[in-house]
Design an enzyme around this catalytic site. Structure first.
Site, PDB file in Angstrom:
ATOM      1  N   LYS A 206      -3.027  31.800 -13.154  1.00 37.73           N
ATOM      2  CA  LYS A 206      -3.277  30.729 -14.117  1.00 37.73           C
ATOM      3  C   LYS A 206      -2.042  30.449 -14.955  1.00 37.73           C
ATOM      4  O   LYS A 206      -1.800  29.306 -15.352  1.00 37.73           O
ATOM      5  CB  LYS A 206      -4.480  31.070 -14.983  1.00 37.73           C
ATOM      6  CG  LYS A 206      -5.791  31.086 -14.198  1.00 37.73           C
ATOM      7  CD  LYS A 206      -6.978  31.363 -15.088  1.00 37.73           C
ATOM      8  CE  LYS A 206      -8.255  31.401 -14.262  1.00 37.73           C
ATOM      9  NZ  LYS A 206      -8.256  32.526 -13.292  1.00 37.73           N
TER      10      LYS A 206
ATOM     11  N   CYS B 251     -14.692  35.297 -13.824  1.00 40.74           N
ATOM     12  CA  CYS B 251     -15.132  34.923 -12.468  1.00 40.74           C
ATOM     13  C   CYS B 251     -16.483  35.594 -12.207  1.00 40.74           C
ATOM     14  O   CYS B 251     -16.722  36.145 -11.137  1.00 40.74           O
ATOM     15  CB  CYS B 251     -14.089  35.303 -11.413  1.00 40.74           C
ATOM     16  SG  CYS B 251     -13.601  37.038 -11.393  1.00 40.74           S
TER      17      CYS B 251
END
Length: 386
Positions: free
Chosen positions: A235, A340
């Site tokens: 990210k 996640c």
């Protein structure tokens, strides 16, 4: 290697896993001892092993137990496939016993819901609470291999240019709707590792949902960004490609060891912190440690090792990370909390507890993604400090 020899290898690796060794480590040990196996053999054995781990409950139920041999029997039975060449000669598994032969010939028995969905029994209520009527379709999808996704580095190339470049290298990829940077690889996956697009930083391997989370955060962030739980840096690289000045931090800095090299390939400048983060930041992203339940088709052994006790431990860590990030966020700044995970206990409930304990914050938005959207399961809450 003949199919029976590949199945024998899978049995050996699965036995090692059942004895406590990580699946990847067991595959590595087998690979080093099996120089005779070609790349196609290794890929086939890997698929057999991970298929059995993803479907451990159903394969165990159909194969008569949890041993590596039983798992291979159960997988073949579920697929309606005959086991050919199990003779005990050469590298083949020993011949089926009379009981095993009878089992293979018997009609398939009814499976419990948890067995059919390959889900730990204690987690079924949690998935129902989080996903409602989508729980069964999501859990069913997670019994299969995940797609391969790439993130196009828009600082170096367009998505259309990368698709064309990959096609010339024998790799088929198509745009995926989850993120403007996402490509799904549909053929030629093995050629990726040697592709110029990857080695020169025009693409990175990254799940489409992970990309969507980064872009959602980028849409509301401004100024320098602190990636508080950077891990491998996926990210951080995605945000740098969008023009942000990014500083990467992780509680275990060794996780970021490859980030400078990856940033170099991508043409990005990312500061990697060796110690604790300090100061006040206008934007912080915290992709917190979690169960990984949204990505269990990529790391299926994790779902069988997950326990209620581990969930409680993770909830405490997640709460601590939110508190730490709150102290680092400047007035008016944005905090993105991501996991996640598909579980409310790690997502909505953590954010609600944070808001109850920390006055002056407001929710900008919440987004939940599941494998039904194409990528991994992800959750993102965007919060603003007053």
């Amino acid at each position: 290697m003949k199919p029976a020899a590949r199945e024998a290898a899978a049995i050996e690796i699965l036995e090692s896993w059942r004895e406590g060794r990580a699946v990847e480590a067991a595959l590595t040990v087998w690979g080093r001892a099996s120089r005779f196996a070609g790349s196609g053999d290794r890929e086939a054995v890997r698929d057999l092993v991970f298929g059995a781990v993803r479907r451990f409950r159903s394969a165990s139920a159909l194969g008569g137990g949890g041993s590596g041999r039983a798992l291979m029997l159960g997988q073949a039975r579920a697929e309606g496939r005959r086991l050919e060449g199990w003779t005990g000669e050469g590298h083949a598994p020993v011949a089926l016993s009379a009981a095993e032969a009878a089992l293979m010939d018997a009609p398939l028995p009814p499976l419990t819901r948890g067995e059919a969905l390959d889900c730990p029994e204690w987690l079924l209520p949690a998935f129902d609470a989080a996903l409602g009527g989508a729980a069964d379709p999501v859990l069913s999808l997670m019994r299969d291999r995940a797609p391969v996704f790439l993130r196009v580095n828009r600082a170096k190339a367009s998505r259309e240019a990368v698709i064309a470049e990959l096609a010339a290298a024998g790799i088929e990829a198509r745009a995926h709707p989850l993120a403007e940077t996402a490509l799904e690889v549909t053929a030629g996956t093995r050629k990726l590792r040697n592709s110029a697009a990857l080695s020169e930083g025009r693409v990175e391997l990254q799940d489409a949902a992970s990309q969507a989370v980064a872009l959602d955060f980028a849409a509301v962030a401004s100024g320098p960004v602190l990636d508080y739980c950077a891990g491998g840096g996926g990210k951080a690289l995605a945000l740098a490609a969008e023009g942000f000045a990014v500083t990467a931090h992780d509680a275990e800095p060794r996780r970021m060891s490859d980030l400078p090299a990856r940033a170099g390939r991508a043409g990005a400048t990312i500061e990697v912190l060796a110690g604790e983060a300090s100061g006040r930041w206008p934007a912080i992203l915290a992709d917190a440690p979690c169960s990984g339940s949204g990505s269990w088709r990529r790391a299926p052994e994790a779902k069988w090792a997950f326990t209620p006790g581990r969930l409680a431990e993770l909830n405490a860590v997640q709460a601590q990370i939110l508190r730490a990030c709150a102290a680092l966020t400047a007035p008016g700044g944005v905090l993105g909390y991501a996991t996640c995970s598909l579980l409310r206990e790690e997502n909505e409930e953590r954010v609600a507890a944070f808001l109850a304990a920390e006055p002056g914050w407001q929710v900008i938005s919440e987004r939940r993604l599941s494998p039904l959207d194409g990528g991994d399961g992800f959750y993102l809450a965007l919060l603003r400090r007053g």
